[in-house]
Enzyme design. Structure first.
Site, PDB file in Angstrom:
ATOM      1  N   GLY A  92      44.530  45.412  35.506  1.00 32.57           N
ATOM      2  CA  GLY A  92      43.790  44.157  35.595  1.00 32.57           C
ATOM      3  C   GLY A  92      44.675  43.059  36.171  1.00 32.57           C
ATOM      4  CD  GLU A 113      50.408  44.574  32.849  1.00 30.12           C
ATOM      5  OE1 GLU A 113      49.396  44.767  32.167  1.00 30.12           O
ATOM      6  OE2 GLU A 113      50.720  43.449  33.272  1.00 30.12           O
TER       7      GLU A 113
END
Ligand code: 5RP
Length: 239
Positions: A92, A113
């Protein structure tokens, strides 16, 4: 009671996630799993198609949350030691600009991430319509998340002010004191207003000793899947 807008946001997240998974995932792939609320829909769909089509997917998590999602959805959990090259990373974002640069880290998992994204052949971003922006900082007003070594947080905040930012140490919820990341660090959310040159800002922040990484993801995204209010999914980026 859930409002109509909240329903549309959830629908946008779900549609974007499902489309990104169905368009980009195939047999025997190594998949990087991002974090946040949108990724929940993607991992659910990955679990379903893995079972239905016997895809033999292997998944690498970017947080404690995604570690749990992988297990809960019956997917195989693997690590970067075993598979240092990832085929597809799905994640996301908090904001996406017209060049597909990102602000990430609203959920506090930006370091892992970015490690996953930087070791992936393809990064596909999934988001609802609120995240689609012309410029970073236009819609996302909580600032750029910056993960720092705890002992350095105060001087780093002073230096971020000199770069034109308004830094705030992210506080924990249901505990007094700062939020501690999965890596044992602090996060400083720094509002720079609208960001004209994200690459330049990224370089300046990274040059401060004690900064581990920033939530600016520059030039990493292949495609962004944006779930719109009308139920359609807008795809930004190239093959
Ligand atoms: C976590 C992240 C998330 O991907 C980002 O905050 C978007 O989250 P959501 O899908 O809940 O909107 O970067 O560190």
């Amino acid at each position: 009671m859930i409002s109509l807008t909240e329903d549309l946001i959830e629908l946008g997240k779900k549609n974007a996630a499902i489309k990104a998974v169905e368009e980009n995932v195939s047999k025997n792939m190594i998949i990087g799993i991002g974090s946040g609320s949108t990724i929940v829909y993607a991992v659910k769909r990955l679990g379903e198609i893995n079972k239905e089509k016997d895809l033999n997917l292997k998944c690498i998590p970017s947080s404690f949350q995604s570690y749990q999602l992988i297990i809960q959805n019956g997917l195989e959990l693997v690590s970067l030691e075993q598979y240092p090259e990832i085929d597809v990373d799905i994640d996301g974002a908090d904001e996406i600009d017209k060049d597909l640069n990102l602000i990430k880290g609203g959920g506090g998992c930006l370091v892992q991430e970015k490690i996953i994204a930087s070791n992936s052949r393809n990064l596909f971003i999934i988001a609802d319509f609120r995240k689609n922006s012309q410029k970073l900082g236009m819609n996302w007003k909580r600032g750029v998340p910056i993960e720092v070594i705890p002992m350095a947080y105060f001087p780093i905040m002073e230096k971020l002010k000199k770069l034109g930012g308004n830094p705030k140490l992210r506080m924990a919820q249901s505990k007094s004191g700062p939020l501690i990341t999965d890596n044992g660090n602090f996060i400083i959310d720094t509002d720079f207003g609208e960001i004209d040159n994200p690459k330049d800002l990224e370089n300046k922040i990274l040059s401060i000793p004690g900064v581990v990484d920033t939530g600016l993801f520059i030039g990493m995204t292949n495609k962004a899947y944006i779930g719109n209010r009308d139920g359609e999914v807008l795809i930004l980026g190239k093959d």
